[in-house]
Enzyme design. Structure first.
Site, PDB file in Angstrom:
ATOM      1  N   LYS A 116      -4.837   0.461   7.267  1.00 49.93           N
ATOM      2  CA  LYS A 116      -5.446   1.072   6.076  1.00 49.93           C
ATOM      3  C   LYS A 116      -4.585   2.169   5.485  1.00 49.93           C
ATOM      4  O   LYS A 116      -4.515   2.340   4.272  1.00 49.93           O
ATOM      5  CB  LYS A 116      -6.845   1.614   6.400  1.00 49.93           C
ATOM      6  CG  LYS A 116      -7.852   0.510   6.596  1.00 49.93           C
ATOM      7  CD  LYS A 116      -9.276   0.998   6.412  1.00 49.93           C
ATOM      8  CE  LYS A 116     -10.243  -0.172   6.448  1.00 49.93           C
ATOM      9  NZ  LYS A 116     -11.652   0.240   6.452  1.00 49.93           N
ATOM     10  N   LYS A 169      -7.165 -11.790   7.339  1.00 49.62           N
ATOM     11  CA  LYS A 169      -8.632 -11.690   7.443  1.00 49.62           C
ATOM     12  C   LYS A 169      -9.274 -11.652   6.056  1.00 49.62           C
ATOM     13  O   LYS A 169      -8.724 -11.022   5.146  1.00 49.62           O
ATOM     14  CB  LYS A 169      -8.924 -10.387   8.206  1.00 49.62           C
ATOM     15  CG  LYS A 169     -10.348 -10.188   8.609  1.00 49.62           C
ATOM     16  CD  LYS A 169     -10.527  -8.851   9.311  1.00 49.62           C
ATOM     17  CE  LYS A 169     -10.328  -7.676   8.382  1.00 49.62           C
ATOM     18  NZ  LYS A 169     -10.687  -6.371   8.928  1.00 49.62           N
ATOM     19  N   LYS A 193     -12.738  -7.050   2.020  1.00 51.55           N
ATOM     20  CA  LYS A 193     -13.131  -6.497   0.720  1.00 51.55           C
ATOM     21  C   LYS A 193     -11.939  -5.924  -0.019  1.00 51.55           C
ATOM     22  O   LYS A 193     -11.951  -5.804  -1.238  1.00 51.55           O
ATOM     23  CB  LYS A 193     -14.136  -5.361   0.918  1.00 51.55           C
ATOM     24  CG  LYS A 193     -15.494  -5.806   1.375  1.00 51.55           C
ATOM     25  CD  LYS A 193     -16.359  -4.571   1.618  1.00 51.55           C
ATOM     26  CE  LYS A 193     -17.492  -4.877   2.555  1.00 51.55           C
ATOM     27  NZ  LYS A 193     -17.987  -3.712   3.272  1.00 51.55           N
TER      28      LYS A 193
END
Ligand code: TYM
Length: 331
Positions: free
Chosen positions: A111, A194, A197
């Site tokens: 992230k 994966k 969102k």
């Protein structure tokens, strides 16, 4: 009875990975566990959230959970920021967790990316808040998708260090529940990434608010390969997109991957994709109808969350008081 805690972030629209990897399992586990389900808005703000969108998203996630079958009378559904226990315990756990442990968290590395120096401190200590969520209820079991496994291992380490440092047998050892064929649903555009969102491509995911046309279009456009569908698991090797679509089919129709291989093996992708789209629409449409009904009454959704928050406080505050005593804070 054993207690389940699980959480989901109100950051944008939920997708099929969230539904098949988490929500549907939560609903099924309600018969055997006492469940606490949380819309984790404090986690969401570890990266920038527009306040208006956050409020909307929090309600929408709550509506999606209720529409999917979370029983808010029998169990607890609330949003994290209404229960101060989480933030306070997270601070205390900040003082238990070692820097080295957090440095190893792959989700932070993903992230934060190259811009690590500019990531919020909250993003770095995110796993401690997650451990606090779980431990504040003396949770025994946590149903999640595969991507949360490392965070749960950390939670176990934190609980054990706390028990050891203070010479107590306070926190139970948390068991993850990561089961089924859908623990890691992949992107429709890239079978090695994966479904998420944060993927910039809308076509990479089916969301819980997509129209029937959008769902069919995204599945039609989903990346495949030139071969026919595999008829044996061994043939999945080097064909992540085929494997992912067949897994999604298995999850949606609630059968094993082997059954899907028997049914579609040797066929072309086009007919399979049509069946898959029909199945996805048939699964999501009733949930979407119920979500729309709930979203038309936002006050009622807010009332459910407030009631859940009260019941969550009733459980977690006495546990936190015991933790304060163990630390040695004056009352
Ligand atoms: P979040 O909001 O990213 O995802 C919610 C749940 O959906 C699962 N999931 C998936 N499962 C299968 N395939 C996918 N592609 C996929 N993407 C997401 C996640 O594994 C998760 O179960 N840190 C957590 C939220 C959280 C939490 C907690 C979970 C906060 N506190 C305490 C459990 C216990 C998260 O970001 O989930």
């Amino acid at each position: 009875m054993n207690r389940i805690f699980s959480g989901i972030q109100p950051t944008g629209n939920l997708h099929l990975g969230n539904y098949l990897g988490a929500i549907r399992n939560w609903v099924r586990l309600q018969d055997t566990y006492n469940c606490v389900f949380c819309v984790v808005d404090l986690h969401a703000v570890t990266v920038w959230q527009d306040p208006v969108e956050l409020r909307n998203s929090t309600r929408e996630v709550a509506a999606a959970l209720i529409a999917s079958g979370v029983d808010v009378k029998q169990h607890i559904l609330f949003n994290q920021s209404q229960v101060p226990t989480h933030a306070e315990l997270a601070w205390l756990l900040n003082c238990v967790t070692r820097m080295g442990w957090l440095n190893r968290m792959t989700q932070f590395k993903e992230k934060a990316g190259k811009n690590r120096e500019n990531a919020s401190v909250g993003l770095f200590s995110y796993p401690n808040l997650m451990a606090a969520d779980i431990l504040a209820y003396k949770t025994t079991h946590v149903p999640v998708g595969e991507d949360q496994k490392q965070h749960l291992e950390l939670t176990r380490d934190i609980a054990q260090k706390f028990n050891h440092d203070f010479g107590v047998d306070f926190f139970p050892v948390v068991e993850p529940i990561i089961t089924g064929v859908a623990t890691r649903i992949m992107s429709l555009r890239d079978g090695t990434a994966k479904m998420s969102k944060s993927d910039p491509s809308e076509n990479s995911r089916i969301t819980m608010v997509d129209s029937a046309e959008d769902i069919a279009r995204k599945i039609r456009k989903a990346k495949t390969d030139p071969l026919d569908l595999p008829s044996d698991k061994a043939e999945f090797s080097g064909r992540p997109e085929a494997e992912n679509l067949m897994r999604i089919y298995a999850a949606l129709s609630d059968c094993s991957v082997d059954k899907v291989l028997i049914k579609f093996g040797g066929q072309q992708f086009s007919t399979f994709k049509q069946d898959l789209a029909d199945l996805a629409v048939a699964t999501l449409a009733p949930i979407q109808d119920e979500m729309r009904r709930l979203m038309a009454e936002p006050d009622a959704v807010d009332a459910v969350l407030r009631d859940g928050a009260q019941r969550a406080r009733d459980i977690s505050e006495p546990i936190l008081q015991e933790i304060r005593d163990i630390f040695g804070f004056l009352r």
